[in-house]
Design an enzyme around this catalytic site. Structure first.
Site, mmCIF file in Angstrom:
data_model
loop_
_atom_site.group_PDB
_atom_site.id
_atom_site.type_symbol
_atom_site.label_atom_id
_atom_site.label_comp_id
_atom_site.label_asym_id
_atom_site.label_seq_id
_atom_site.Cartn_x
_atom_site.Cartn_y
_atom_site.Cartn_z
ATOM 1 N N ASN A 210 -3.683 -4.773 10.621
ATOM 2 C CA ASN A 210 -3.344 -4.423 9.247
ATOM 3 C C ASN A 210 -3.765 -5.533 8.285
ATOM 4 O OD1 ASN A 210 -1.875 -2.588 7.406
ATOM 5 N ND2 ASN A 210 -0.447 -4.298 7.173
ATOM 6 N N THR B 134 -1.629 1.930 4.755
ATOM 7 C CA THR B 134 -0.343 1.389 5.197
ATOM 8 C C THR B 134 0.611 0.938 4.104
ATOM 9 O OG1 THR B 134 -1.410 -0.770 5.461
ATOM 10 C CG2 THR B 134 -1.227 0.616 7.428
ATOM 11 N N GLU B 135 0.132 0.554 2.941
ATOM 12 C CA GLU B 135 1.036 -0.053 1.958
ATOM 13 C C GLU B 135 0.637 0.387 0.556
ATOM 14 O OE1 GLU B 135 1.541 -4.266 2.572
ATOM 15 O OE2 GLU B 135 1.430 -4.072 4.752
ATOM 16 N N LEU B 136 0.694 1.682 0.323
ATOM 17 C CA LEU B 136 0.145 2.235 -0.905
ATOM 18 C C LEU B 136 1.079 2.030 -2.095
ATOM 19 C CD1 LEU B 136 -2.076 3.880 -2.308
ATOM 20 C CD2 LEU B 136 -0.881 5.953 -1.580
ATOM 21 N N HIS C 16 -2.869 -1.588 -1.736
ATOM 22 C CA HIS C 16 -2.346 -2.238 -2.937
ATOM 23 C C HIS C 16 -3.425 -2.179 -4.023
ATOM 24 C CE1 HIS C 16 1.215 -3.479 -0.870
ATOM 25 N NE2 HIS C 16 0.548 -4.197 0.009
#
Length: 370
Positions: free
Chosen positions: A196, A259-261, A231
């Site tokens: 990631n 994964t980390e929107l 991001h």
């Protein structure tokens, strides 16, 4: 056992007390990919009760925001704290969610003692890897069969595709990454394993990541997917840059997970991109324009940005297995404090009152039905 039973009772009461809408975000994309969200301690413990109904209604995958990072779950050499982890897994079981572990190895939020012997001297490679493997065995072992996928190693590359010179790398080179993936697979052979990182849309960084991932795969080390941390900002990166990353990861033989929107709607200093927590700037009105509420113009741009992103993800649903929002609502977003501390940001799908932003939802419905 008693704590787990009480958690299940509390979750059952809270879930059943709310009346869901006709269709949730997860239902829009049920034939495309999992819709996930990162949750915190307040939410998994039931101390933010409105959150539980929102989670059940709109999401079918969970990620832990901070509670399974090394400093939280393993704060001292002989001490583990599984209070969050147990409640988190119980919530995932209640929701029948695809549950993610985040993250086993990272250069941040890892105590200094991990890298040192009892006298404070830096460990050698063999001892450091052994300590890392012990940690993975205990944490991943506790949740074997309950956590469906692990972010095994997080953010090990620089923007130019070179290895980040963290304490992990300075002692063990890239072998710490390989050892982490080997151990995670040994501990739970059925769990998916991810590498990631942020800014994977950058060609230079992606090249380094994929070279290592393919090298590990050639050596028989299991790597299932590359996590593209989402991001993003309103105007960057471009959809073309993101799409190229998705395509190249898939062509290299790996699944893609977003994964980390989140989408930062506030202006940033020019040299603040990505998600490097070492970056921080002083607050000022220039970087915090929406203290009393987001403007209609920015709100419309946010809705369109999410529509464009999900349209791209939907286009590549054959390559993407999960899209995970990094936080449930605006009030809990890390972007209130990054890269400028103390701001009022609006980067997620739910506002500070846990109300779904209808403008975004309607656009997502259009994307799903197209």
């Amino acid at each position: 056992m008693l704590r787990k039973s009480l958690t299940f009772i509390l979750l059952t009461i809270l879930f059943s007390a709310q009346k869901p809408r006709e269709i949730g975000i997860k239902d829009l994309f049920k034939d495309s990919f999992h819709i996930g969200v990162a949750v915190n301690a307040q939410q998994v413990s039931g101390k933010e009760p409105k959150a539980l109904a929102v989670l059940a209604e709109h999401f079918n995958s969970l990620s832990p925001e901070n509670g399974l990072k090394w400093e939280k779950v393993h704060p001292k050499p002989e001490e583990y704290d599984f209070e969050f982890g147990d409640a988190y897994v119980a919530l995932g079981e209640k929701m029948k969610a695809f549950t993610i572990g985040h993250c086993l190895v990272w250069h941040q939020q890892t105590p200094n003692w991990v890298f040192e012997d009892e006298s404070g001297k830096m460990l050698n490679k063999e001892d450091l890897i052994s300590k890392m493997e012990d940690h993975i065995a205990v944490v991943a072992g506790r949740y074997k069969g309950k956590i469906d996928g692990w972010d095994v190693v997080n953010e090990a590359f620089n923007e130019d595709g070179s290895f980040r010179e963290s304490k992990w790398y300075n002692v063990a080179g890239k072998d710490f990454i390989k050892a982490a993936f080997r151990k995670a697979h040994e501990v739970d052979p059925n769990a998916e394993l991810y590498y990631n990182d942020y800014n994977v849309w950058k060609a230079s960084k992606r090249k380094g990541i994929l070279e290592l991932a393919k090298e590990m795969k050639s050596e028989g080390i299991r790597v299932d997917a590359i996590g593209m941390q989402g991001h993003y900002m309103l105007g960057s990166p471009t959809l073309e840059e993101i799409e190229q990353g998705i395509i190249e990861i898939a062509e290299a033989g790996f699944k893609v997970v977003i994964t980390e929107l989140d989408v930062d709607v506030l202006p940033r200093p020019n040299n603040a991109q990505g998600a490097d927590l070492n970056i921080n700037f002083a607050n000022s009105p220039e970087y915090n324009p929406f203290v009393n509420g987001i403007s209609a113009e920015a709100e419309a741009k946010l809705a369109q940005r999410y529509a464009d992103l999900f349209q791209l993800f939907h286009k590549h649903k054959d390559k993407i297995s999960r899209v995970t929002l990094w936080g449930l609502h605006d009030g809990r977003s890390w972007l209130n404090n990054f890269p400028v501390r103390g701001r009022t940001n609006y980067p997620l799908l739910f506002d500070r009152d846990l109300k779904l932003k209808e403008g975004i939802f309607e656009k997502l419905r259009e994307v799903a039905e197209d």
